[in-house]
Scaffold this active site. Structure first.
Site, PDB file in Angstrom:
ATOM      1  N   LEU A 169       0.846  -1.188   0.000  1.00  0.00           N
ATOM      2  CA  LEU A 169       0.000   0.000   0.000  1.00  0.00           C
ATOM      3  C   LEU A 169       0.880   1.237   0.000  1.00  0.00           C
ATOM      4  O   LEU A 169       1.601   1.492   0.963  1.00  0.00           O
ATOM      5  CB  LEU A 169      -0.916   0.012   1.230  1.00  0.00           C
ATOM      6  N   THR A 170       0.818   1.984  -1.071  1.00  0.00           N
ATOM      7  CA  THR A 170       1.639   3.180  -1.144  1.00  0.00           C
ATOM      8  C   THR A 170       1.134   4.233  -0.163  1.00  0.00           C
ATOM      9  O   THR A 170      -0.060   4.484  -0.075  1.00  0.00           O
ATOM     10  CB  THR A 170       1.627   3.750  -2.573  1.00  0.00           C
ATOM     11  N   GLN A 214       7.984  -4.921  -2.739  1.00  0.00           N
ATOM     12  CA  GLN A 214       7.425  -4.803  -4.084  1.00  0.00           C
ATOM     13  C   GLN A 214       8.120  -3.674  -4.828  1.00  0.00           C
ATOM     14  O   GLN A 214       8.302  -2.581  -4.279  1.00  0.00           O
ATOM     15  CB  GLN A 214       5.919  -4.537  -4.051  1.00  0.00           C
ATOM     16  N   CYS A 253      -0.266  -1.604 -11.130  1.00  0.00           N
ATOM     17  CA  CYS A 253      -0.504  -0.231 -10.691  1.00  0.00           C
ATOM     18  C   CYS A 253      -1.179   0.571 -11.799  1.00  0.00           C
ATOM     19  O   CYS A 253      -0.676   0.647 -12.920  1.00  0.00           O
ATOM     20  CB  CYS A 253       0.807   0.433 -10.298  1.00  0.00           C
ATOM     21  N   GLY A 278      -9.044  -7.920  -3.709  1.00  0.00           N
ATOM     22  CA  GLY A 278     -10.122  -7.012  -4.073  1.00  0.00           C
ATOM     23  C   GLY A 278     -11.327  -7.097  -3.161  1.00  0.00           C
ATOM     24  O   GLY A 278     -11.981  -8.136  -3.076  1.00  0.00           O
ATOM     25  N   ASP A 279     -11.610  -6.007  -2.439  1.00  0.00           N
ATOM     26  CA  ASP A 279     -12.865  -5.818  -1.692  1.00  0.00           C
ATOM     27  C   ASP A 279     -13.063  -6.780  -0.526  1.00  0.00           C
ATOM     28  O   ASP A 279     -14.192  -7.020  -0.121  1.00  0.00           O
ATOM     29  CB  ASP A 279     -14.071  -5.919  -2.631  1.00  0.00           C
ATOM     30  N   GLY A 282      -6.197  -5.074   1.011  1.00  0.00           N
ATOM     31  CA  GLY A 282      -5.671  -3.727   0.865  1.00  0.00           C
ATOM     32  C   GLY A 282      -6.468  -2.702   1.641  1.00  0.00           C
ATOM     33  O   GLY A 282      -6.274  -2.494   2.839  1.00  0.00           O
TER      34      GLY A 282
END
Length: 731
Positions: free
Chosen positions: A329-330, A402, A434, A573-574, A596
């Site tokens: 996570l950026t 990453q 990304c 995802g989600d 995430g």
């Protein structure tokens, strides 16, 4: 509130929720300020039961007693609208960098200059995902010289600048005029010193009065000294410090200097890249002209030359039902946040996405992302079941990194560099998903989805030079909605391209993570777990197929099959509840789930997965997580002016997601959906209301509870708002 208080809530059996009966250990105090006790409003037992409301897609259905209604509005789900600007959340920032590099900034300035000069053209976009965000400047009023920053008053270090030094050398003057007064949070005691018995900030610490004293010398003079190990015993030759307790993967400044001057020997990469260049030319010659000519293919095989080095045997890794994964996570996935998630049950963590070229150039900012906390060096949870062969959990750890790159040579050289200088490394993951324009337009990130040959060369080369460190990849379903490419890409990553499989073998990808969206979709649609399930079935088939291939591939190529021929497959995802997690494991048949945004909004999601139940965290407990983040931030970045406001910046970024959490005790329906937005509602107490506020000024108030008032010059620009918070000079 007492430091040993246990925050408990009654079980809400109707919702299938359970309270979190967590007791905070004495070593970690609860939040120092409590807005109000967690007492939920009582409802009358005689109140008539109302029929259940229909669940509306995209709306988090709130129980009637918590709704905040406009004048004349009825208590109907159909009648309410989604609150504030959270209805449409651009979450790309969690997956890739949003701040432009110097080139992007220059291009933006050129565009503004053209506009001022009256040149017409397309309407220029305002803001956007690459908008540069400013956080102001904050520093001490007077700069203290490093030669005295960690020493006793009468024992300064040698200052190499001598009389020409323009920094302050008088400690008493610095404490009186050169900095803010000590902070009063945490009882005025330095959290770093209280935990480790030393503070790397020295005299610059904004809690320095808690670890300093004034003593009388034999000559009668009074001297200011630092207590314990806060002296300069561990300072560098130049008086500077970077090392903080509990942090690993610290790379010496000299290594970064050598990288910047191209003094680091990357012999394996140089040999492999020389071979790769010749092989690529050979491949292009024989396959781009007459692709269907078998004679040409035979000619290539006849001229094929083995690479100068083969992949080393890789350390085996494991992903399974018991290993929920925290996504790269950026910005949000910084060291303090990962530490919090590990404490709450995350079994695998990743660094923030780092740009490979700046790493190769020795840039300090990108190498800082490689640091990890010692809690991330412990093995992930593993239940031996006889299925996994050759895996030794004692040799494994949680932390992986990453990177993203747009050319094979960059990815390959960066991989060798990382494995050369980072001792605590589980794996290296190549970002191929990304969606951010800055990354995509450079040919990296999701742009690699449309360049399978380049991606293949990257993975093979990284695998060849990484030693025993496995290589993995994270992808999306495709670039465009009308062209899904993940299935073909998964097959290629598992076994190699069909025409070269018998010559080159498998690329050696140990695991693939698939995010169930395309680049075009960004976060505008729900993740497609049915497509993820299709790819998972394909992986299972290929894992079985690779067992057969292992008998036919030459012995020298067996090293290209990681984990004994098994490639792990993760979905992403989600995921927002333990119900989502186990549904994906059982029905999509993925090995594990990468989490995430759900983890940023609800970090205790990992705890829910471990316990297999909902946890209705009280507002007090949630505020305690904010306090822990503040503590961990100061331990990682320092308790001086710079470190505390660095912590404040990332705490505010965290709160921008954390505030989206809707307590499950307020919801009509479970499981909750990460993409549902609530109507305006009132929490069970004032503290719950404060934590749910979408006003960034309230986030700053929360940060003030633990970090003191923001200094003059501090700015915060929320990602999704046009205004900003700025401290102005008093008077």
């Amino acid at each position: 509130m007492d430091t040993q208080e246990t925050a408990k809530r009654p079980t809400e059996e109707a919702n299938g929720t359970v309270s979190s009966d967590q007791t905070f250990p004495s070593s970690v105090e609860p939040a120092t300020k409590r807005v109000k006790l967690d007492n939920p409003p009582q409802t009358s037992q005689d109140e008539p039961q109302k029929p259940p409301k229909a669940r509306v897609k995209g709306v988090a259905t709130i129980k009637d007693e918590y709704l905040v209604l406009a004048l004349g509005q009825v208590r109907r789900t159909e009648a309410v609208t989604v609150a504030d600007d959270a209805a449409v959340a651009d979450d790309d920032a969690a997956e890739g960098r949003t701040a432009p590099d110097s080139r992007d900034a220059r291009d933006a300035r050129d565009g503004q200059k053209k506009a001022r000069n009256g040149k017409k053209g397309k309407k220029q976009k305002g803001g956007g995902q690459n908008k540069e965000r400013e956080f102001g400047t904050f520093s001490d009023t007077l700069r203290l010289c490093n030669s005295v920053a960690w020493t006793s008053e009468f024992s300064p270090r040698y200052c190499k600048h001598g009389d020409r030094c323009n920094a302050l050398h008088d400690i008493r003057k610095y404490l009186k005029e050169g900095r803010r007064a000590d902070l009063e949070t945490f009882g005025g005691k330095c959290p770093v010193f209280e935990t480790y018995g030393k503070c790397s900030a020295g005299w610059r610490c904004l809690f320095v009065s808690s670890h300093m004293e004034e003593i009388e010398r034999e000559d009668g003079r009074m001297e200011l000294v630092l207590v314990g190990d806060s002296s300069d015993s561990s300072a560098g030759d130049d008086g500077s410090r970077e090392v903080n307790p509990g942090v690993v993967n610290l790379v010496p400044p000299q290594v970064k200097m050598d990288l910047s001057r191209k003094r680091v020997n990357l012999e394996k990469s140089e040999q492999y890249l020389e071979w790769l260049s010749k092989d690529t030319d050979l491949h292009r010659t024989h396959y781009h002209k007459l692709k269907d000519d078998d004679d040409e293919a035979k000619d290539y095989k006849a001229q094929y030359v083995e690479p100068p080095l083969k992949p080393s045997e890789k350390r085996r890794i494991y992903f399974g039902r018991e290993t929920p994964v925290l996504a790269p996570l950026t910005t949000q996935g910084n060291l303090p946040f990962r530490r919090l998630c590990v404490e709450l049950g995350a079994q695998v963590t990743y660094s923030e996405m780092a740009l490979a070229l700046p790493l190769l150039q020795g840039q300090k900012a990108d190498w800082t992302l490689m640091r990890a906390h010692e809690s991330e060096t412990t093995p992930p949870r593993f239940t031996p079941n006889g299925i996994v062969q050759g895996y030794d959990s004692s040799k494994d750890l949680k932390f992986g990194i990453q990177i993203t790159a747009n050319a094979p040579w960059i990815a390959i050289k960066t991989t060798e560099t990382l494995t050369k200088f980072l001792p605590h490394l589980r794996l290296i993951d190549l970002n191929c998903g990304c969606p951010i324009d800055m990354v995509f337009k450079s040919g990296a990130g999701s742009a690699l989805l449309d360049s399978p040959s380049k991606l293949d060369r990257m993975i093979r080369g990284m695998n060849a030079v990484s030693g025993d460190v496995p290589i993995t990849a994270k992808i999306r379903m495709g670039v465009r909605d009308d062209k899904l490419t993940a299935q073909k890409l998964v097959e290629r990553l598992a076994l190699g391209s069909q025409d070269l499989r018998d010559t080159l073998g498998a690329p050696g990808c140990a695991a693939v993570t698939l995010h169930g969206r395309t680049r075009q979709q960004r976060y505008t649609r729900d993740a497609d777990w049915s497509y993820i399930a299709e790819c998972a079935a394909l992986i299972k088939h290929h894992n079985e197929k690779s067992d057969d291939l292992a008998d036919t591939i030459r012995a020298a190529e067996e090293n290209t099959l990681p984990n004994g021929g098994k490639m792990y497959f993760l979905g992403n995802g989600d995921c927002y509840s333990h119900v989502d997690y186990f549904d994906h494991i059982d029905n999509a048949k993925v090995d594990s789930v990468m989490i995430g945004r759900g983890a940023i909004i609800k970090p205790w999601l990992f705890e829910e997965i471990e316990k297999g139940q909902y946890l209705d965290k009280s507002a007090t407990e949630r505020l305690a997580y904010v306090e822990k983040f503040a503590r961990y931030g100061m331990e990682a970045w320092g308790s001086d002016e710079l470190g505390i406001n660095y912590t404040r910046r990332f705490l505010l970024e965290f709160l921008s997601f954390f505030s989206r959490y809707v307590p499950i005790g307020l919801l009509e329906y479970l499981p909750p959906s990460i993409n549902d937005r609530p109507p305006a509602y009132k929490g069970r107490n004032e503290l719950e209301d404060l934590l749910a506020s979408k006003d960034y000024k309230d986030w700053v108030k929360i940060s003030d509870m633990f970090l003191g008032p923001a200094p003059e010059g501090f700015k915060f620009q929320p990602k999704h708002k046009s205004n900003s918070y700025e401290i102005e000079a008093e008077g």
